[in-house]
Design a protein around this motif. Sequence first.
Motif, mmCIF file in Angstrom:
data_model
loop_
_atom_site.group_PDB
_atom_site.id
_atom_site.type_symbol
_atom_site.label_atom_id
_atom_site.label_comp_id
_atom_site.label_asym_id
_atom_site.label_seq_id
_atom_site.Cartn_x
_atom_site.Cartn_y
_atom_site.Cartn_z
ATOM 1 N N UNK A 120 99.543 -3.730 107.845
ATOM 2 C CA UNK A 120 99.381 -5.152 107.576
ATOM 3 C C UNK A 120 98.623 -5.371 106.270
ATOM 4 N N UNK A 121 98.850 -6.517 105.670
ATOM 5 C CA UNK A 121 98.129 -6.898 104.456
ATOM 6 C C UNK A 121 96.632 -6.980 104.764
ATOM 7 N N UNK A 122 95.832 -6.418 103.880
ATOM 8 C CA UNK A 122 94.381 -6.427 104.067
ATOM 9 C C UNK A 122 93.837 -5.141 104.653
ATOM 10 N N UNK A 123 94.711 -4.279 105.187
ATOM 11 C CA UNK A 123 94.266 -3.020 105.781
ATOM 12 C C UNK A 123 93.973 -1.981 104.689
ATOM 13 N N UNK A 124 92.977 -1.143 104.960
ATOM 14 C CA UNK A 124 92.661 -0.018 104.077
ATOM 15 C C UNK A 124 93.479 1.185 104.539
#
Length: 255
Positions: A120-124
């Motif tokens: 997902x967007x925002x995950x490291x």
Amino acid sequence: MAATQLSSASALTLKSLPSYEGLWSSRGSPSVNVSVVYPNSARRSFHGLIASAVSVSAAKYTSIKPLGDRVLIKIKTVEEKTSSGIFLPSSAQKKEQSGEVVAVGSGKRVGDDRLPVAVEIGKEVVYSKYVGTEVEVDGLSHLIVKEDDIIGILETDDIKDLKPLNDRLLIKVAEAEQKTAGGLLLSESAKERPSIGTVVAAGPGVLDEEGNRQALPVSTGNTVMYSKYAGNDLKGADGSDYIALRVSDVMAVLS
């Protein structure tokens, strides 16, 4: 012939000359600037000009939309100095393998269905070395990679909490032998890199043609032997050695 040395008084840009129109590009393409030097005595004649420097400016982007199962990652900033403040030369700077997901594609097509990207967007995330295409977005380094090139999702800042994707495993490497059989201490260069470790995290398995996950033949807690030069070496917060690799690189489960 005058010396080929650039200065504000003796250099010009070929863009001002109509006969060199093919040297620069139009909208959206990289621009090419060529600086030349000419003799003072021939300022009105441009025969015999010598190009002394050519620079290509890469196109700048403000946004990128990945396609298919590709992912756009903002690369984590490389540490340029040690904890004590000593600046590191480029050759000593560690190549980062992690970053933040900023955009994802529509997913991979399996049969008549399209499976969404697993991150997902925002995950490291942590990705394999030497993969993807590096691009610059708003002055920052980004990487476009395929979903399959992503090793796993970082839940914390410690690599031991990595959540592997697909058929990948996170293995804590066994400690190298410190002594020979005769009791002699081994130097760091003489210690053999072990190819045995304990599985600390396992991915959910790969998808088959129908979109179902295939269970892995190893699980968390197993001690395994793996190919000596496989995978990506990682370092835990406490200095422990880990390796992330595909289950196909595991040769045996040990008991």
